[in-house]
Design an enzyme around this catalytic site. Sequence first.
Site, mmCIF file in Angstrom:
data_model
loop_
_atom_site.group_PDB
_atom_site.id
_atom_site.type_symbol
_atom_site.label_atom_id
_atom_site.label_comp_id
_atom_site.label_asym_id
_atom_site.label_seq_id
_atom_site.Cartn_x
_atom_site.Cartn_y
_atom_site.Cartn_z
ATOM 1 N N MET A 1 0.820 -1.213 0.000
ATOM 2 C CA MET A 1 0.000 0.000 0.000
ATOM 3 C C MET A 1 0.859 1.271 0.000
ATOM 4 S SD MET A 1 -2.765 -1.356 2.824
ATOM 5 C CE MET A 1 -3.802 0.103 2.809
ATOM 6 N N HIS A 2 0.199 2.386 -0.293
ATOM 7 C CA HIS A 2 0.694 3.754 -0.094
ATOM 8 C C HIS A 2 1.693 4.238 -1.136
ATOM 9 C CE1 HIS A 2 -1.228 3.443 3.773
ATOM 10 N NE2 HIS A 2 -0.387 2.526 4.197
ATOM 11 N N ASP B 1 -2.971 -4.847 -0.282
ATOM 12 C CA ASP B 1 -2.633 -6.153 0.293
ATOM 13 C C ASP B 1 -3.393 -6.436 1.586
ATOM 14 O OD1 ASP B 1 -1.172 -4.337 1.866
ATOM 15 O OD2 ASP B 1 0.760 -5.296 1.505
#
Length: 499
Positions: free
Chosen positions: A81-82, A240
């Site tokens: 992520m991110h 995820d």
Amino acid sequence: MSLLMGIDLGTSSVKALLMDVHGKTYGIAQQHYDIDVPRKDWAEQSPERWWTATADTIRKLFAETGANPNRVTGLGLSGQMHGLVTLDAQGTPVRPAIIWSDQRSKKQVARINDMLERMNLTGETMNKASTGFALSSLLWIKENEPEHYAAIRSIVLPKDYIRYKLTGRIACEATDASSSLAFNTRGRQWLYPLIEALGIAAALFPECREPFEIAGEITADAAWETGLRTGTSVVYGGADQCMQAVGNGVVEPGRIISNIGTGGQVAAMVADPVYDPQWRMNSFCHIHPGSWAIQGSNLNSGLALKWLKDNVLQAADFNGLMEMCAQVEAGSEGVLFLPYLIGERTPHMDADARAGFLGMTLRHRTEHLVKAVLEGVVYALRDSLELMEEQGIRAGQVIASGGGAKHRLWLQCQADIFGKPVYTTKVQEEACVGAAIVAGTGVGEYRSVREGCGQVVALDERYYEPDPRNQELYDHYHGLFKQIYLRNRELFKNWTVNA
């Protein structure tokens, strides 16, 4: 029988899994890669390296299983992520991806959070910015690398780049987009008022859809590189943590996941848009409209043990470390490890936090250090669990996932420190399985994600009860663990002297 493929683009490796619609696993393949640290506090990876590793992994999976690519009816994606991937007009990465563990954007984080408050937008983002979030990293590029910023035509998150290489379509989906901070998490759409207030072009943010919708088909070029059949359906997939929740059967309220991967998370699905008003936790979109995930995010989980293995002990493998510390008593005979190697999110939201061993004496040996790292990671997860309970989120089951579900020491440590029974599922590689279930839903193999989970996911009969002999001891040391950070917080801010 039809087969489904799930691909999980992680921080340290990419994995691909083939299963049938009943959850029978035909094979799993994996390829590792590293995090690049070109400067202090930076963390980057090459999107092209991700793609090469993914294509190689898919080919390896077909070679090892002997499966016919024509049997694959759907492919789903899960990803770290991110992170920020910047693409030019030709769809080529402008620069290396800035990933979730990057710490360079502290000034931009402060500016974004100030603007969120002034514009009264925190109820829409349901989060505040942190370093490593895509919006913070994009603002850093705009202010520090203007030549790169000028070349950007689209931004996506890590697994979205893999989907683009598979289908030729640039797009995002709600679960991952909500982790960028440029997103209305309550309304599941880009938060254009914030984006424009920061002077960022709204056109950089692509179409955003839902995880189980079909995003496109495998192109001829992608088929040539991967061995997949041209025309195979690809769904949008998800972050995820969302896909891991699906792979653990968490698609309705009532269960909490404790995940130990490179980072660590304690997460639950909620039916209402709940968020922590003190911003110590994160709330993101979950699998379908009307569902959200609230989680405590810890940056240093498996990463801390890998650091000890590679940089300090230079050990051959993780199993050797586990066996080394198997006989060390709970509490590591007084050694505590603060695991903040790259700062920390929950509960401190402090990029300046630092790691360290405390309580050591001449008696302590290598095995005490290993056990103290395991315990320190779980103490940090307990911080997240306690905050979740503060929000009124309680669950009868804690399900361990990731690397923390692979060894009895991790599992018993979680049960003892949490003071709750800890369960595992029979699923291997939960994020891959979650991505495959979502793919199966998108192509009509399942009528819903819930039906897919019902066919594929089951709890293991064995579970781990807290040992009452250890609970009081761990309560004591967890209290010290929290005090160590609080008493050193101001020192950490002045720890590094810039030349």
